[in-house]
Design a protein around this motif. Structure first.
Motif, PDB file in Angstrom:
ATOM      1  N   GLN A 124      49.960 -26.907 -21.775  1.00  0.00           N
ATOM      2  CA  GLN A 124      50.869 -27.398 -20.750  1.00  0.00           C
ATOM      3  C   GLN A 124      52.231 -27.655 -21.398  1.00  0.00           C
ATOM      4  OE1 GLN A 124      50.308 -27.760 -17.576  1.00  0.00           O
ATOM      5  NE2 GLN A 124      48.113 -27.942 -17.280  1.00  0.00           N
ATOM      6  N   VAL A 125      53.302 -27.205 -20.770  1.00  0.00           N
ATOM      7  CA  VAL A 125      54.649 -27.374 -21.319  1.00  0.00           C
ATOM      8  C   VAL A 125      55.468 -28.242 -20.368  1.00  0.00           C
ATOM      9  CG1 VAL A 125      56.749 -26.234 -22.116  1.00  0.00           C
ATOM     10  CG2 VAL A 125      54.512 -25.121 -22.430  1.00  0.00           C
ATOM     11  N   VAL A 126      56.006 -29.317 -20.899  1.00  0.00           N
ATOM     12  CA  VAL A 126      56.867 -30.213 -20.134  1.00  0.00           C
ATOM     13  C   VAL A 126      58.245 -30.165 -20.780  1.00  0.00           C
ATOM     14  CG1 VAL A 126      57.263 -32.574 -19.350  1.00  0.00           C
ATOM     15  CG2 VAL A 126      54.925 -31.695 -19.541  1.00  0.00           C
ATOM     16  N   ASP A 127      59.178 -29.507 -20.127  1.00  0.00           N
ATOM     17  CA  ASP A 127      60.531 -29.328 -20.668  1.00  0.00           C
ATOM     18  C   ASP A 127      61.465 -30.270 -19.920  1.00  0.00           C
ATOM     19  OD1 ASP A 127      62.960 -28.515 -21.608  1.00  0.00           O
ATOM     20  OD2 ASP A 127      62.642 -26.387 -21.277  1.00  0.00           O
ATOM     21  N   THR A 128      61.912 -31.342 -20.586  1.00  0.00           N
ATOM     22  CA  THR A 128      62.778 -32.329 -19.933  1.00  0.00           C
ATOM     23  C   THR A 128      64.213 -32.224 -20.420  1.00  0.00           C
ATOM     24  OG1 THR A 128      62.362 -34.039 -21.602  1.00  0.00           O
ATOM     25  CG2 THR A 128      60.840 -33.911 -19.739  1.00  0.00           C
ATOM     26  N   GLY A 129      64.517 -31.173 -21.169  1.00  0.00           N
ATOM     27  CA  GLY A 129      65.861 -31.054 -21.715  1.00  0.00           C
ATOM     28  C   GLY A 129      66.916 -30.806 -20.659  1.00  0.00           C
TER      29      GLY A 129
END
Length: 321
Positions: free
Chosen positions: A140-145
């Motif tokens: 799972q990838v969570v990209d908050t950038g």
């Protein structure tokens, strides 16, 4: 006892490794007596046996590890506070946090392939190819950038808050203590833009900008220059830089805030213990950590990500400005 294996447990309890595996994994449908089961469990506890993360992943089909990727930022009180809160909130779901601080050109893929995390959360944007590779590997990838096109950049607002506070204290000549750390100069420049905007709106001279290192000598040199320029209020890039300015003011025998008002950013724990207690701007780091944790949990549960909180930075009033 370090490095205890299931083979050690088997030898100490006088049973086969297969029996130990069945007991420790809770395998059903086996003809293992209660006495043997109890002996294996007691032996494992006495020896301090714990299954490896890799073994747990193989058995369950998923890892309990969350890989948190930090950009090449200095790790100070703010980042440490955020990571502490993130780890605490994810621990309630049985998840562990591994922090990776990006340095150099080493590919991120080398790390996630080695540790096989369940989720990767980034405080910086990932390359699209990297995201695709991780998702193809079942991560799972969570990209908050990227905060999204409608998100307001809080950094100029921080600078505005600082100068508005100084102007409210009748400070007409403003100095800006920027950072000497090139890794965060973009943040400092955005805050400085807010400082300059308020000075222009109020008809004040442009701020006197000086890089200040986190040391008394650097603070003293900056204070001397500001005093020659008639500066009576200083907005600092963050609280640590503000502490250096306070040290420089003390060395010069100046009264704070009488001769020189000083305001920081971040509201680190030591800000309230400074002499005098530091007026500062908070960015609500605990709420950001809660948001990151909620993003991770939403990804694991197959839910939509929560809306990003847009709580504006706020002034923390103390005695230095």
């Amino acid at each position: 006892m370090a490095g205890v294996t299931s083979a050690d447990v088997a030898r100490a309890s006088g049973v086969s490794r297969t029996t130990v595996s069945y007991v420790l994994n809770g395998t059903e449908g086996t003809s293992i007596s209660d006495a043997t089961r109890r002996r294996v469990l007691e032996t494992a506890a006495r020896l301090g046996y714990a299954p490896s993360a890799a073994a747990r992943t193989l058995r369950s089909g998923r890892s309990d590890l969350v890989l948190c990727v930090l950009p090449d930022w200095p790790v100070g009180p703010v980042i440490e506070t955020m990571l502490d809160h993130l780890a605490d909130e994810l621990a309630e779901r049985g998840l562990s946090v591994l922090v990776h601080h990006v340095r150099g050109d080493r590919p991120l893929s080398e790390l996630w392939r080695a540790v096989t995390p369940r989720t990767v959360v980034g405080l910086t944007e990932f390359e699209p190819d990297e995201v695709l590779a991780m998702r193809q590997a079942g991560i799972q990838v969570v990209d908050t950038g990227d905060a999204g096109p409608d998100a307001e950049n809080p950094q100029p607002h921080i600078g505005r808050l600082q100068v508005e506070r100084l102007v409210a204290r009748s400070r007409a000549r403003i100095g800006y203590a920027t950072t000497d750390d090139p890794r965060v100069v973009d943040f400092a420049d955005q805050r400085l833009a807010g400082v300059r905007a308020v000075c222009a709106e109020r008809g004040l001279p442009a701020p006197v900008v000086i890089p200040v290192g986190v040391e008394a000598r650097s603070g003293s040199a900056a204070v001397a220059t500001w005093r020659q320029a008639g500066v009576t209020g200083v907005a600092a890039y963050n609280d640590e830089v503000a502490f250096a300015v306070l040290a420089g003011a003390r060395a010069a025998g100046l009264d704070v805030p009488g001769d020189l008002a000083v305001i920081g950013v971040d509201d680190v724990p030591l800000a309230a213990l400074a002499s005098p207690p530091l007026t500062t701007v908070t960015q609500h780091i605990e709420r950001e950590a809660s948001y990151l944790a909620a993003c991770v949990l939403a990804a694991l549960d197959g839910d939509d990500p929560p809306p990003r909180p847009h709580e504006a930075p706020a002034l923390v009033e103390r005695d230095s400005a």
